[in-house]
Design a protein around this motif. Structure first.
Motif, PDB file in Angstrom:
ATOM      1  N   HIS B 347       0.846  -1.186   0.000  1.00  0.00           N
ATOM      2  CA  HIS B 347       0.000   0.000   0.000  1.00  0.00           C
ATOM      3  C   HIS B 347       0.886   1.243   0.000  1.00  0.00           C
ATOM      4  CE1 HIS B 347      -3.077   2.892   1.172  1.00  0.00           C
ATOM      5  NE2 HIS B 347      -3.981   1.976   0.861  1.00  0.00           N
ATOM      6  N   PRO B 348       0.560   2.223  -0.828  1.00  0.00           N
ATOM      7  CA  PRO B 348       1.394   3.427  -0.885  1.00  0.00           C
ATOM      8  C   PRO B 348       1.582   4.065   0.498  1.00  0.00           C
ATOM      9  CG  PRO B 348      -0.250   3.470  -2.626  1.00  0.00           C
ATOM     10  CD  PRO B 348      -0.553   2.271  -1.787  1.00  0.00           C
ATOM     11  N   CYS B 384     -11.004   6.364  -2.031  1.00  0.00           N
ATOM     12  CA  CYS B 384      -9.903   5.987  -1.149  1.00  0.00           C
ATOM     13  C   CYS B 384      -9.519   7.181  -0.285  1.00  0.00           C
ATOM     14  CB  CYS B 384      -8.700   5.544  -1.976  1.00  0.00           C
ATOM     15  SG  CYS B 384      -7.257   5.183  -0.958  1.00  0.00           S
ATOM     16  N   ARG B 387      -6.307   9.125  -1.020  1.00  0.00           N
ATOM     17  CA  ARG B 387      -6.114   9.689  -2.347  1.00  0.00           C
ATOM     18  C   ARG B 387      -5.433  11.068  -2.349  1.00  0.00           C
ATOM     19  NH1 ARG B 387      -9.028  12.133  -6.899  1.00  0.00           N
ATOM     20  NH2 ARG B 387     -10.235  13.185  -5.297  1.00  0.00           N
ATOM     21  N   CYS B 390      -1.816  10.530  -2.065  1.00  0.00           N
ATOM     22  CA  CYS B 390      -1.243   9.386  -2.751  1.00  0.00           C
ATOM     23  C   CYS B 390      -0.564   9.817  -4.049  1.00  0.00           C
ATOM     24  CB  CYS B 390      -2.329   8.363  -3.055  1.00  0.00           C
ATOM     25  SG  CYS B 390      -1.689   6.882  -3.843  1.00  0.00           S
ATOM     26  N   MET B 394      -5.428   7.247  -8.953  1.00  0.00           N
ATOM     27  CA  MET B 394      -6.006   7.117 -10.293  1.00  0.00           C
ATOM     28  C   MET B 394      -7.432   7.654 -10.246  1.00  0.00           C
ATOM     29  SD  MET B 394      -4.810   3.200 -10.699  1.00  0.00           S
ATOM     30  CE  MET B 394      -5.411   2.780  -9.102  1.00  0.00           C
ATOM     31  N   CYS B 416      -5.893  -1.379  -2.003  1.00  0.00           N
ATOM     32  CA  CYS B 416      -5.427  -0.376  -2.956  1.00  0.00           C
ATOM     33  C   CYS B 416      -5.690  -0.886  -4.356  1.00  0.00           C
ATOM     34  CB  CYS B 416      -3.935  -0.119  -2.761  1.00  0.00           C
ATOM     35  SG  CYS B 416      -3.243   0.932  -4.039  1.00  0.00           S
ATOM     36  N   PHE B 417      -6.193  -0.003  -5.189  1.00  0.00           N
ATOM     37  CA  PHE B 417      -6.559  -0.407  -6.552  1.00  0.00           C
ATOM     38  C   PHE B 417      -5.355  -0.706  -7.429  1.00  0.00           C
ATOM     39  CE2 PHE B 417     -10.559   2.057  -5.618  1.00  0.00           C
ATOM     40  CZ  PHE B 417     -11.309   0.917  -5.450  1.00  0.00           C
TER      41      PHE B 417
END
Ligand SMILES: Nc1ncnc2c1ncn2[C@@H]1O[C@H](COP(=O)(O)OP(=O)(O)OP(=O)(O)O)[C@@H](O)[C@H]1O
Ligand code: SF4
Ligand SMILES: [Mg+2]
Lengths: 340, 431, 324
Positions: B347-348, B384, B387, B390, B394, B416-417
């Motif tokens: 995860h970022p 999210c 976001r 991040c 996206m 996370c996508f």
């Protein structure tokens, strides 16, 4: 003398030592001066209404009184009736008129004494707290001595030595009462000032070289307002109690109509033993109501100062409407959707 | 050491030996792990590529973690007959389990959702670390799960279970959210002890240390005599490295580190199966912090309790914990074995967290930190929650909230996508 | 015992201030009250008394103020508080007869009020957010009722109307004074209504104080910790109450002066033969020596009670104890 409770009622000390009330401290640095906005709870509203009514009474009382309070023109010891709402005394005086006329002296003395005492306690407390050092030691000692001496006996001695014409002067009496009533407020304000002194914004003002008096008046005092207001309310409550007690013993002039002298005459004529409740009950209730109003207002201020006292987020009404497993209590966090 | 004490040590060790899950190979060596970390080099990118998960069929349908459903099936198998065929969960090694837990502050539309759909499983004798920035809801999660959360906290959904297995007792499942006050009182401290975040203020200022121990023992071990209680207190205190003659002291006479040790000794007084520690070392200096952590590791090895350890210091957890869950804005965003998480964050946010602390051991990484600040829980962005901060956000992240899904097998999950298979995973998140 | 030494120092200083104020007041008040008094008294009372008054206040002695002050202290050390004008007796003798009544009545009722109020306040603070909160606004009313008014109402309702309690006085006029059961029983019986008055008028303050302190203390972590430890509820409440009561005790010394002031007036309502009743006589008759003697005795008693409260506080708070 019901003001006895002032100390205990507020003993948790509205002194925002930072760990105690972090919310206050944090907010405080962000928005330096919080306006004193009373929480709009039923208690506070009731307090405002009660105090408001008595303030009106204080202003208009003597003008709207139906008769002269001293006139003995009526039949003695009449029960309350349409003509005499609160009956008459054994001397045939109209008690309702005495009550209305007496409101002004009672409340004005309380107000004046409260005001003088609060000014004294602010000057002494803030000076001691801000300057610190020997000044603080000296002033704190003086306040502690004044706190330790029982106020009423001292007042009685001082007042009874006053020349007769001063015993009927509201302002002199108020000033003397104020002399015995400032110490508590000074103590509270000193502690608060000491904690404010080290806050960022005061520090900042000091560093950029503001004059001391300016810092005190523009940075410190505005942050004291809530506590100051609360201190004033309680001091006023004490002062009214003290004044009424003095009048009741007969130290002040018994010819000045206030609620205390009404009780003095009732006692002197054994109204209680003669079952003449209408004579002494109205002034007593009025004193208690004024005190109640002031104390209720103070609830609002206390809750403003100490957020922990505020009714927490889950009010009883909300809890009842939701499907909770139990009433929220310590160690039993409620679970939603699982009614017991 | 009394006989009782020794017996339990043996028993606990047995439990640990028999229940070590085969899946978590990287934590098999338990306390030796920090050493292992130092020697294991960065995993080569090629090997990492092999572990990229298969695209998850049906993506969003997995909004509820598979783990949560498995456990639900264990307790009430009759309710979900269709799922009985799922791989048999290793229920005998779970001791404390939180499923789909949501916690709010306040009720109704104004409520603040401080924890949402959190799943955590604590295994017998293991250390589970819970990490996340200040305000991410770590304390709320554990206090809510143990029903200790104060007003206006409300548990708004989920389940919390304790798989109790005391010696001489049948295995027993306690549903903490349905338990009565009496039941809770019984299991508190004897089966789950909680060291509060502000442990320094958690000792009664007017009692002696001895009476702190005495109260606990008196409440839960009625059979103990006064003398045994005193001996036990002295023994516990010695165990955490404090001289037994401090028993007569009051909290204000102890240093912060000593108070913290007292709290730890107190937490172990009844040999609970679960110990929850909420940032037990945050207020201490680095040296004392180290000492206490090492002591905790030693005690865990000897006594075999399971520990849920909360901190915002991820590097600390990597040494201490077997498994780590990372929280962000009230949700668990990643969960993995400690060294897996360290080596290959998915995860970022975890990646950012790892880069904002200098590790205690091992090679130094470039510290980059995370731009921006954690969201206000009253206004969490749609989609999210991470976001706005991040680097890889996206379009999809702004509309849908990613669910916690398994990646490289059951033991690594992230929300996370980037790992949904639709996009190329950035190199640093695919190691 | 640094803390106690400091408190003792404060009380000694306070006593000195009270004594000095007592000395200075008659000399400094406008309108020369002493001369007026002597003028008024001449011919009304015996020459001996007039002489005693003149001596006490230094009339006609042609001494400097400082010399008079020294003489005043000498008199005090011999227990000489002057001569009461109305009672024609030494003030110390008069006070010796009345002070025990007051200490008995006010002392006992204050202790009862504190203990009861603290217990009720503890429960209110613990069960905050329940219907019990309705007690708060009601208690503010009772807090504000003057003691003497409350006494008057109780006297009317329970004494003269319902006849449940004897009224007026401290014992039945039909029993002989002495240490025998009939007398003690009579004293207890006659003391009930005045004591009830003091308890009911002061209890609201202790309730409120304790309640607020409980609310604050229950918010502390060590109380949550007590719950987390699985202690019985009784024990958890005890943890909180034990800490919350400390400020209440610390506040006794602040409240005592006010409390005694209020309670003195209760004696007056019930014709209780204590200091309060004496005070009224002294005021009515401008009996300055008696008035000043009463002031000193009350002050000293309150200071002594403060010291006791301080010692109790010290015994209960290990943190302060450690400082010493
Ligand atoms: N009593 C409360 N009422 C409303 N919101 C609260 C309350 N207590 C906590 N919160 C909010 O809940 C969120 C989670 O708080 P929590 O204490 O669980 O964070 P945390 O992860 O433990 O942080 P820390 O590392 O600082 O301890 C925070 O955003 C906080 O503002
Ligand atoms: S879901 Fe999108 S915004 Fe959230 S962490 Fe992954 S990439 Fe970033
Ligand atoms: Mg926390």
């Amino acid at each position: 003398m019901s003001a006895i409770t002032e100390t205990t009622a507020r003993q948790e000390g509205p002194l925002p030592e930072t760990p105690e009330t972090p919310a206050l401290a944090r907010e405080d640095t962000a928005r330096r001066h919080r306006a004193l906005v009373l929480p709009r709870s039923p208690k506070v509203i009731l307090g405002v209404v009660i105090v408001g009514i008595f303030v009106i009474l204080m202003v208009v009382g003597p003008w709207v009184a139906p008769y002269s309070p001293s006139s003995t023109q009526f039949a003695a010891s009449l029960h309350p009736s349409a003509a005499h709402w609160l009956g008459t005394t054994v001397l045939g005086q109209d008690i309702f008129s005495q009550l209305l006329v007496g409101a002004r002296a009672t409340l004005i003395v309380g107000f004046v004494a409260g005001l003088i005492a609060t000014v004294l306690s602010t000057v002494i407390g803030v000076t001691a707290g801000y300057i610190g050092g020997p000044t603080d030691d000296g002033l704190s000692l003086v306040s502690n001595v004044f706190l330790a001496i029982p106020g009423l006996p001292l007042l009685i001695v001082v007042e009874s030595y006053l020349p007769a014409h001063d015993q009927s002067n509201s302002f002199i009496i108020g000033a003397v009462i104020a002399l015995t009533g400032w110490a508590w407020g000074a103590r509270v304000l000193r502690a608060l000032t000491m904690s404010l002194r080290n806050r960022d914004f005061v520090e900042a003002a000091r560093i950029i070289g503001e004059r001391r008096a300016r810092i005190i008046f523009s940075e410190v005092v505005p942050n004291l307002l809530a506590v100051l207001a609360s201190s004033f309310l309680f001091t006023m409550l004490y002062c009214i109690g003290a004044y009424v007690a003095l009048a009741y013993i007969g130290v002040t002039s018994t010819a000045v109509w206030n609620w205390g002298t009404m009780l003095y005459w009732a006692q002197a004529n054994n109204a209680a033993l003669a079952n003449q409740w209408w004579w002494f009950v109205p002034p007593g209730i009025c004193i208690a109501l004024v005190g109640m109003g002031l104390a209720l207002l103070n609830f609002g201020i206390d809750e403003f100062i100490n957020p922990r006292l505020r009714a927490a987020g889950l009010t009883r009404k909300v809890v009842r409407r939701s499907r909770l497993s139990n009433r929220p209590r310590l160690g039993l966090t409620p679970v939603l959707g699982r009614p017991a | 050491m009394t006989g009782v004490w020794d017996d339990d040590v043996v028993e606990a060790a047995d439990v640990r030996a028999s229940s070590a899950p085969a899946g978590i190979t990287e934590t098999q060596d338990g306390p030796g792990m920090p050493a292992a970390l130092e020697t294991v080099p960065e995993t080569a990118p090629e090997t990492a590529l092999e572990t990229v998960p298969e695209p998850v069929p049906g993506g969003p349908a997995l909004a509820v973690s598979s783990r949560g459903r498995d456990k639900g099936a264990v307790v009430t198998p009759s309710e979900r007959p269709g799922e009985a065929l799922l791989p048999a969960p290793s229920e005998d090694d779970a001791v404390f389990e939180i499923c789909d837990l949501s916690i709010d502050y306040g009720l109704g539309p104004g409520a603040l959702h401080a924890v949402r759909h959190a799943d955590l499983m604590l295994r017998r004798g293991r250390v589970l670390g819970l990490a996340g920035e200040s305000g991410s809801g770590k304390s709320t999660l554990v206090y809510g799960a143990t029903r200790l959360l104060r007003q206006p906290g409300v548990v708004s959904g989920g389940s919390v279970r304790l798989y109790s297995r005391r010696r001489g007792e049948e295995g027993r499942v306690v549903d903490l959210l349905a338990a009565s006050e009496r039941e809770l009182r019984r299991i508190r401290w004897s089966e789950i002890s909680v060291v509060l975040q502000s442990a320094l203020n958690a000792l009664n200022p007017v009692s002696t240390i001895e009476s702190e121990f005495d109260d606990v023992l008196k409440a839960h071990r009625r059979e103990m005599s006064r003398k045994t209680r005193r001996e036990r207190a002295a023994e516990l205190l010695t165990m955490v490295g404090i001289n037994a003659d401090r028993l007569r002291d009051h909290p204000h006479e102890l240093s912060g580190g000593q108070r913290q040790r007292v709290m730890i000794a107190l937490a172990l007084a009844l040999e609970p199966q679960v110990v929850i520690m909420d940032e037990p070392t945050t207020a201490l200096d680095v040296v004392t912090q180290r000492e206490i952590i090492e002591e905790l590791i030693g005690l865990r090895d000897r006594l075999g309790f399971a520990m849920l350890f909360i901190t915002h210091d991820l590097s600390l957890l990597i040494e201490l914990a077997d498994e780590i869950a990372v929280m962000y804005a009230g949700r668990i965003v990643e969960r993995a074995g400690a060294s897996t998480l360290y080596r290959s964050p998915r995860h970022p946010y975890t990646h950012g967290l790892l880069n904002s602390f200098p590790p205690m051991h091992g090679e130094t990484r470039r510290m980059t930190g995370i731009p921006g600040s954690p969201p206000d829980l009253a206004a969490v962005p749609a989609g999210c929650a991470f976001r706005p901060r991040c680097l890889y956000a996206m379009e999809r992240c702004g509309t849908e909230a990613p669910a916690l899904v398994p990646l490289d097998g059951e033991e690594h999950e992230a929300a996370c996508f980037l790992h949904s298979g639709d996009v190329a995973v950035p190199g640093e998140l695919a190691r | 015992m640094l803390a106690i030494a400091r408190r003792i120092g404060l009380y000694v200083l306070t006593a000195w201030v009270a004594i000095t104020v007592n000395f200075v007041l008659p000399h400094l008040m406008p309108g020369n009250p002493i001369d007026q008094l002597v003028g008024k008294l001449t011919g009304r009372v015996t020459p001996q008394i007039v002489h005693a008054i003149e001596l006490q206040f230094g009339v006609g002695l042609h001494q400097g103020l400082v010399a008079q002050y020294v003489r005043y202290w000498e008199q005090l050390f011999h227990g000489n508080l002057g001569t009461s004008i109305t009672l024609s007796a030494p003030v110390s003798t008069v006070l010796g007869q009345t002070v025990p009544w007051t200490i008995g009545l006010i002392g006992i009722s204050t202790i009862v009020s504190f203990v009861l109020g603290t217990i009720v306040g503890t429960l209110l603070g613990w069960r905050r957010g329940t219907v019990l909160d309705a007690v708060l606004p009601i208690s503010t009313f009772f807090q504000a009722v003057p003691y003497f008014f409350f006494g008057t109402v109780l006297l009317l309702v329970f004494g003269s109307h319902l006849g449940w309690f004897p009224i007026l006085g401290a014992y039945s006029p039909n029993v002989t004074v002495g240490w025998h059961w009939a007398f003690v029983a009579s004293v207890l019986r006659y003391g009930q209504l005045p004591a009830l008055t003091v308890v009911l008028s002061s209890i609201a303050g202790w309730i409120m104080g304790m309640r607020n302190m409980m609310v604050t203390t229950v918010g502390e972590d060590f109380v949550l910790m007590a719950v987390a430890k699985g202690l019985p509820k009784r024990k958890v409440i005890a943890y909180a109450a034990r800490n919350a009561v400390l400020p209440s005790i610390a506040n006794i010394s602040l409240a005592l002066g006010l409390l005694v002031s209020g309670a003195l007036l209760v004696e007056l309502v019930f014709n209780y033969p204590g200091v309060g009743d004496l005070l009224l006589q002294a005021v009515e008759n401008e009996d300055y020596p008696l008035l000043q003697g009463i002031f000193l005795v009350i002050t000293f008693t309150v200071l002594a009670a403060n010291l006791i409260a301080d010692v109790i506080y010290l015994a209960l708070d290990p943190r302060i104890r450690g400082e010493a």
